[in-house]
Design an enzyme around this catalytic site. Structure first.
Site, PDB file in Angstrom:
ATOM      1  CB  SER A 217      -1.063   0.464   1.150  1.00  0.00           C
ATOM      2  OG  SER A 217      -1.503   0.972   1.076  1.00  0.00           O
TER       3      SER A 217
ATOM      4  CG  ASP B 268      -6.652  -2.208  -3.863  1.00  0.00           C
ATOM      5  OD1 ASP B 268      -7.645  -1.090  -2.495  1.00  0.00           O
ATOM      6  OD2 ASP B 268      -6.090  -2.088  -2.625  1.00  0.00           O
TER       7      ASP B 268
ATOM      8  CG  HIS C  50      -6.160  -2.228   0.723  1.00  0.00           C
ATOM      9  ND1 HIS C  50      -5.116  -1.548  -0.795  1.00  0.00           N
ATOM     10  CD2 HIS C  50      -5.335  -1.616   1.752  1.00  0.00           C
ATOM     11  CE1 HIS C  50      -4.430  -1.238  -0.587  1.00  0.00           C
ATOM     12  NE2 HIS C  50      -4.280  -0.935   1.482  1.00  0.00           N
TER      13      HIS C  50
END
Length: 707
Positions: A559, A646, A678
């Protein structure tokens, strides 16, 4: 046209160059791959599927190693297990896992009596008297490739269950209500909610939130059980795109708290739980840069609020105010001390639990309401994490807490407040003869380019020698954003690396929260480059001190940590043999420039606003990985993973990044989960397979694929 067989070598997919021009602040940027953003375009899906096919073929030689790692994870895990029961009302609540099942089962069993505070010891294969199954995740997931629970709440009287399910991976949940007497679901169905819905204390209502077109939680709703959701009442709406909204009831069940927050500013509202349609009352009106969180307690017969805040207190302090007049006198309970970051106050009837960070580690203490003194709990390991959790009751004699370290598996304790004694309830079993003394952990300090001392945690298996005796394969992890701290946590999967001689290290870079609020401030906005240079400094230190070598060093981040991976690949590609970037935020400038994309406006407080500020635009452009892929350098091997659904970091970012890396000759792979979000795939066996794929690739880069 002949059809390729699986044995025919595939060429790396080449995304067509279809230039899009972007104009901001007098700067023109040509983007050849922005067309990949069109998720519904069949050509985009075909490209992602081609990437998956190429990655599968390029990693086919690792199939045996992947299976061995998966088998190792599975063999170390007690597949049929039970959690430590948590008391709520007249029941003990716990989770059960079953061998061969992807998802857990949520259960409860009756208390022995009103004074029963010692959780029963549950044994796999042994029936629990009076057990009732509340929700079987594998049953609910049947027919779906993805399954995730976003809400799970039982009414105070124990008669109904509220649960929210996502079967796409987009973090949008469908709420349902189950009658726990009959076991049947009620007609109530509420679509497209956020996570975290809850019953009102009387069980009559459900409080939930929904999102706007940018997928920002912005509205709080009130649903009366048994009525049509179309008639639900809107309790609160936040029009400012910089703020998200959440709601939940205090442990005392006296108030509903509605929280409105950005990355730097908070405002909370109180609503009387017995009159939920009344006007929300602001605790402290929002002021730019002031963050706070409040919790209700009763002290000396008076309703009070304990508030953790940063108003004139960089590392936050704890104060107490009257609930009837929260903007009145503030009595300081825990004064601001630089370097001690106060995190949270959890109020119970007779005392409170205060959480804070000091010297890079999480701490917790019991607050005596009468004296204001805090009794800190002590633990023996040099590196550990500890915190309260799973404490729904208002007046317990004990506090449930979790503990762990890089060496100690997840541990559940009950802390007897009156006796000041820790009672071990359970330690995560690790099968196969795991011996924590066979491994070591330590912290070192690295001097960054500007003289800042950066902590790094190092974990290793002792039988391979001490780190620094000779260069060893090393797996370096980093994050460094949103004041998120990487805690010293245990991982069963990590043992598969350690047992092959790989050293594991965490670079606690600026932008995280390990060393207080200033540590975070020094790694965000116009200081973001510190995050990247800190990580590079840690890598150089580990090489210079003989712990590893560039051809034996791999890095990982996900991320915002994936942005870190992309940045260091551009800054110092010569230091790394390979980089694993999970759901990486590598096209940050394109995303942050577009306020129509999910959550973009909220993110301006973290990264800056390049849309309206030319200086921020130039700064972000100078480090965003996609913008700064370099010609004429040799990149480490790169694996980027992503998920089609996501909603936090769009799949298009790593897809574009990999396409650009291939232009300059980089060996880059993309793996896109076509039904996931995600957090990747759902289901524990699927998750183990996914992690085995990643670890096998890392071991291959390190030259350890043959074992």
């Amino acid at each position: 046209m002949t059809r390729e067989t699986s044995s025919t070598p595939l060429s790396a997919p080449v995304a067509a160059a279809r230039p899009t021009l972007r104009h901001h602040h007098g700067d023109e940027v040509r983007d050849d791959y922005e067309w990949l953003r069109e998720k519904e375009d069949a050509e985009v899906i075909a490209h992602l599927e081609a990437e998956n096919a190429f990655t599968e073929q390029r990693t086919a030689h690792l199939a045996g190693l992947r299976q061995r790692i998966f088998d190792e994870i599975k063999a170390r895990t007690l597949e049929a297990d039970l959690s430590v029961p948590t008391r709520q009302g007249a029941w003990w609540y716990y989770g059960r896992t079953v061998e061969g099942k992807q998802y857990g089962i949520q259960c409860r069993a009756p208390l022995a009596g009103p004074d029963d505070w010692t959780p029963p010891v549950l044994t796999p294969g042994v029936d629990v008297p009076g057990e009732i199954v509340l929700l079987d995740g594998s049953v609910e997931a049947d027919g779906h490739e993805f399954f995730s629970l976003g809400s799970f709440d039982v009414s105070t009287d124990g008669s109904r269950l509220l649960f929210g399910v996502d079967v796409e991976g987009d973090e949008r949940y469908t709420l349902r209500v189950r009658d726990l007497v009959s076991g049947k679901d009620l007609p109530d169905v509420i679509e497209n909610t956020s996570a975290g819905a809850s019953f009102s204390p009387d069980g009559r209502y459900i409080v939930y939130t929904t999102v706007d077109d940018a997928w920002r939680p912005d509205t709080v709703w009130l649903h009366e059980v048994g009525t049509d959701a179309a008639a639900d009442a809107r309790l609160f709406h936040e029009p400012d795109e910089r703020y998200w909204v959440g709601a939940g009831f205090t442990r005392s069940e006296k108030y509903l708290v509605i929280e409105v927050g950005s990355s730097i500013t908070t405002e909370e509202y109180l609503v009387d739980a017995t009159d939920l349609r009344s006007e929300p009352r602001s605790i402290w009106p929002r002021r730019e840069g002031v963050e706070y969180s409040a919790t209700h307690a009763v002290v000396g017969g008076e309703d009070v609020l304990y508030i953790v805040h940063n108003d004139g207190a960089l590392d936050f302090e704890l104060v107490r105010v009257a609930a009837s007049d929260p903007q009145g006198q503030r009595d300081v309970v825990l004064a601001h001390t630089p370097g001690r970051r106060v995190l949270d106050m959890s109020a119970f009837r007779d005392w409170g639990v205060v959480s804070y960070r000091r010297d890079g580690l999480s701490r917790m203490g019991i607050l005596d309401y009468a004296t204001g003194s805090i009794d800190e709990l002590a633990f023996e390991e040099e590196l550990y994490t500890a915190g309260a959790g799973g404490n729904p009751e208002w007046a317990p004699p004990v506090v449930r807490l979790g503990y762990g370290s890089f060496l100690t598996p997840g541990t559940v304790y009950d802390y007897d407040v009156a006796a000041r004694e820790l009672h071990l309830r359970k330690r995560q079993p690790v099968l196969g003869g795991y011996d924590p003394s066979a491994y070591g952990q330590r912290r070192e300090w690295v001097t960054a380019s500007d003289g800042t001392h950066v902590p790094v945690s190092i974990v290793w298996k002792r039988s391979f020698g001490e780190p620094g005796d000779a260069p060893r394969p090393l797996h370096l992890y980093g994050y460094g954003s949103y004041e998120h701290s990487i805690e010293p946590g245990f991982s069963v999967a990590r043992l598969s690396m350690l047992d092959r001689g790989v050293v594991f290290a965490v670079a606690h870079v600026r932008g995280g929260g390990e060393l207080g609020r200033q540590w975070y401030e020094d790694g965000k906005l116009q200081h973001k480059r510190n995050t990247f240079t800190d990580f590079v400094a840690v890598a150089r230190h580990l090489i210079d001190t003989g712990v590893t070598a560039p051809d034996r060093l791999v890095a990982e981040g996900g991320s915002a940590g994936g942005l870190l991976m992309g940045a260091v690949a551009n800054l110092a590609p010569e230091l790394f043999a390979g980089i694993l970037a999970d759901v990486p935020f590598v096209d940050a400038l394109t995303t942050i420039l577009d306020p129509s994309l999910p959550l973009t406006v909220i993110e301006w407080d973290e990264w800056g606003d390049p849309l309206h500020d030319a200086e921020v635009y130039a700064y972000m452009k100078s480090y965003t990985p996609y913008e700064n892929v370099r010609e004429g350098v040799t990149y480490p091997r790169i694996l980027a993973t992503t998920s089609l659904n996501d909603t936090r970091v769009y799949y298009v970012e790593p897809a574009k990044w990999v396409a650009r890396l291939r232009e300059v000759g980089a060996d880059a792979l993309l793996k896109c989960e076509m039904v996931a979000g995600h957090g990747g795939v759902s289901g524990r066996y699927n998750s183990w397979q996914q992690r085995a794929f990643e670890l096998a690739w890392l071991l291959d880069v390190l030259g350890l694929a043959e074992d």
